[in-house]
Write an enzyme that holds these catalytic residues in place. Structure first.
Site, PDB file in Angstrom:
ATOM      1  N   GLU A 187     -14.967 -13.320  -0.809  1.00  0.00           N
ATOM      2  CA  GLU A 187     -15.684 -14.149   0.173  1.00  0.00           C
ATOM      3  C   GLU A 187     -15.576 -15.597  -0.289  1.00  0.00           C
ATOM      4  OE1 GLU A 187     -17.763 -13.913   3.194  1.00  0.00           O
ATOM      5  OE2 GLU A 187     -17.657 -16.040   2.711  1.00  0.00           O
TER       6      GLU A 187
ATOM      7  N   ASP B 126     -13.533 -14.837  11.265  1.00  0.00           N
ATOM      8  CA  ASP B 126     -13.789 -15.960  12.176  1.00  0.00           C
ATOM      9  C   ASP B 126     -12.678 -16.014  13.235  1.00  0.00           C
ATOM     10  OD1 ASP B 126     -16.049 -16.630  10.698  1.00  0.00           O
ATOM     11  OD2 ASP B 126     -14.872 -17.824   9.287  1.00  0.00           O
TER      12      ASP B 126
ATOM     13  N   LYS C 220     -10.160 -21.791  19.659  1.00  0.00           N
ATOM     14  CA  LYS C 220      -9.306 -22.832  20.256  1.00  0.00           C
ATOM     15  C   LYS C 220      -7.845 -22.639  19.845  1.00  0.00           C
ATOM     16  CE  LYS C 220     -12.854 -26.307  20.587  1.00  0.00           C
ATOM     17  NZ  LYS C 220     -13.601 -27.274  19.819  1.00  0.00           N
TER      18      LYS C 220
ATOM     19  N   ASP D  45     -15.254  -8.821  17.460  1.00  0.00           N
ATOM     20  CA  ASP D  45     -15.977  -8.769  18.734  1.00  0.00           C
ATOM     21  C   ASP D  45     -15.323  -9.720  19.740  1.00  0.00           C
ATOM     22  OD1 ASP D  45     -16.816 -10.965  17.093  1.00  0.00           O
ATOM     23  OD2 ASP D  45     -18.270 -11.418  18.662  1.00  0.00           O
TER      24      ASP D  45
ATOM     25  N   THR E  18     -23.279  -3.815  10.396  1.00  0.00           N
ATOM     26  CA  THR E  18     -23.717  -5.041   9.721  1.00  0.00           C
ATOM     27  C   THR E  18     -24.760  -5.729  10.595  1.00  0.00           C
ATOM     28  OG1 THR E  18     -22.115  -6.450  10.812  1.00  0.00           O
ATOM     29  CG2 THR E  18     -21.379  -5.350   8.815  1.00  0.00           C
TER      30      THR E  18
ATOM     31  N   GLU F 243     -23.179  -7.268  13.569  1.00  0.00           N
ATOM     32  CA  GLU F 243     -22.833  -6.296  14.594  1.00  0.00           C
ATOM     33  C   GLU F 243     -24.059  -5.928  15.426  1.00  0.00           C
ATOM     34  OE1 GLU F 243     -20.386  -3.245  12.789  1.00  0.00           O
ATOM     35  OE2 GLU F 243     -20.719  -2.003  14.547  1.00  0.00           O
TER      36      GLU F 243
HETATM   37  C1  LIG Z   1     -18.254 -13.755  10.832  1.00  0.00           C
HETATM   38  S1  LIG Z   1     -18.473 -13.506   9.153  1.00  0.00           S
HETATM   39  C2  LIG Z   1     -18.385 -11.732   8.961  1.00  0.00           C
HETATM   40  C3  LIG Z   1     -18.999 -11.251   7.663  1.00  0.00           C
HETATM   41  C4  LIG Z   1     -18.943  -9.752   7.373  1.00  0.00           C
HETATM   42  N1  LIG Z   1     -17.576  -9.290   7.204  1.00  0.00           N
HETATM   43  C5  LIG Z   1     -19.685  -8.950   8.414  1.00  0.00           C
HETATM   44  O1  LIG Z   1     -19.056  -8.208   9.156  1.00  0.00           O
HETATM   45  O2  LIG Z   1     -20.913  -9.052   8.475  1.00  0.00           O
HETATM   46  C6  LIG Z   1     -16.932 -14.034   8.466  1.00  0.00           C
HETATM   47  C7  LIG Z   1     -17.019 -14.200   6.962  1.00  0.00           C
HETATM   48  O3  LIG Z   1     -15.720 -14.383   6.440  1.00  0.00           O
HETATM   49  C8  LIG Z   1     -15.763 -15.440   5.476  1.00  0.00           C
HETATM   50  N2  LIG Z   1     -14.392 -15.980   5.470  1.00  0.00           N
HETATM   51  C9  LIG Z   1     -13.767 -16.636   6.482  1.00  0.00           C
HETATM   52  N3  LIG Z   1     -12.486 -16.915   6.146  1.00  0.00           N
HETATM   53  C10 LIG Z   1     -12.300 -16.421   4.894  1.00  0.00           C
HETATM   54  C11 LIG Z   1     -11.185 -16.407   4.011  1.00  0.00           C
HETATM   55  N4  LIG Z   1     -10.022 -16.944   4.356  1.00  0.00           N
HETATM   56  N5  LIG Z   1     -11.346 -15.809   2.803  1.00  0.00           N
HETATM   57  C12 LIG Z   1     -12.538 -15.259   2.455  1.00  0.00           C
HETATM   58  N6  LIG Z   1     -13.625 -15.247   3.250  1.00  0.00           N
HETATM   59  C13 LIG Z   1     -13.507 -15.819   4.464  1.00  0.00           C
HETATM   60  C14 LIG Z   1     -16.820 -16.388   5.971  1.00  0.00           C
HETATM   61  O4  LIG Z   1     -17.367 -17.175   4.934  1.00  0.00           O
HETATM   62  C15 LIG Z   1     -17.853 -15.406   6.546  1.00  0.00           C
HETATM   63  O5  LIG Z   1     -18.782 -15.002   5.570  1.00  0.00           O
END
Ligand SMILES: C[S@@+](CC[C@H](N)C(=O)[O-])C[C@H]1O[C@@H](n2cnc3c(N)ncnc32)[C@H](O)[C@@H]1O
Length: 233
Positions: free
Chosen positions: A68, A118, A122, A154, A191, A194
């Site tokens: 993370e 994420d 865009k 999602d 989660t 979710e």
């Molecule tokens: C929308 S959250 C989803 C978190 C978790 N997987 C869940 O389902 O509850 C996306 C997570 O991915 C992390 N993240 C985004 N890009 C990343 C990357 N390239 N490497 C590691 N973590 C990343 C963000 O900091 C964030 O905590």
């Protein structure tokens, strides 16, 4: 007012840097637990960590690596783990791309999870999406024979992108074929993201792919990953 971040770790600190993994080796990084536990599961972008924690609690015979890039989230998860008594898990405060690309040996992972990455909706930001062909080729390189890659989103636009990237990868076989994805998976830990999103009525897309036996061995997968890395994105 936001609460001050607590930096102390109230027990064993299971955080590790990519440099330490590279120096010690992946198995050795888990020290004594690696002798008893044969396979490794990796959660990329574990966020608040509920999914990862549920996996660790469900599966006592496996090692887990959580990756993370949010320092705060890794710190909070490290504090939680320190109090949990769990020892089969390491947390890496780094990008998924850096860990998968440089710290994980060929054919070393039984299962990867990328949950709700994420979406970067865009068009001009699509290159920031985690699920890119070169990254997926690295995932294939790291998967054991018949190892599994799970992705959830999602976001419909990202789901279509993921479907295309994964179905194009010759080293992977879609376990949900002929469907590209499923909208729910029985027995899967949920989660907090979710639950929030389900309550809002959003739809879900779950992907499950297996490393194709006999299509790409670790060496050819590595060559392919290197070849894709050298291409402009
Ligand atoms: C929308 S959250 C989803 C978190 C978790 N997987 C869940 O389902 O509850 C996306 C997570 O991915 C992390 N993240 C985004 N890009 C990343 C990357 N390239 N490497 C590691 N973590 C990343 C963000 O900091 C964030 O905590």
């Amino acid at each position: 007012m936001s609460r001050a971040l607590k930096y102390d770790i109230p027990g064993p600190d299971w955080r590790i840097t990519p440099e330490e993994i590279k120096e010690k080796g992946l198995r050795e990084s888990f020290s004594r637990s690696s002798e008893e536990h044969v396979s490794l599961v990796v959660d990329l972008g574990f966020g608040r960590g509920e999914f990862l924690l549920a996996l660790v609690q469900q599966d006592p015979d496996t090692l887990f690596l959580g990756v993370e890039y949010s320092f705060k989230r890794v710190l909070k998860m490290a504090r939680l783990l320190a109090r949990s008594g769990l020892t089969r898990i390491l947390l890496c405060d780094a990008t998924a791309e850096a860990v998968v690309g440089a710290c994980l040996p060929d054919a070393s992972v039984r299962e990867f999870y990328v949950n709700f990455p994420d979406p970067w909706p865009k068009k001009r930001h699509h290159r920031r999406r985690m699920l890119q062909s070169a990254f997926v080729a690295q995932i294939v390189r790291c998967l054991e024979t018949s190892g599994v890659f799970n992705v959830a989103t999602d976001h419909r636009g990202y789901a279509e992108w993921i479907d295309e990237v994964l179905s194009r990868e010759p080293g992977l076989e879609n376990l949900y074929a002929p469907d590209g994805w499923r909208d729910s998976v029985e027995g899967r830990p949920t989660t907090s993201y979710e639950l929030e999103w389900r309550a809002e009525g959003r739809s879900f897309h779950f992907f499950r792919y297996r490393r194709q036996v006999g299509v790409e061995g670790p060496v050819s997968a590595r060559d392919r990953a290197a070849e894709l890395d050298s291409q402009p994105s």
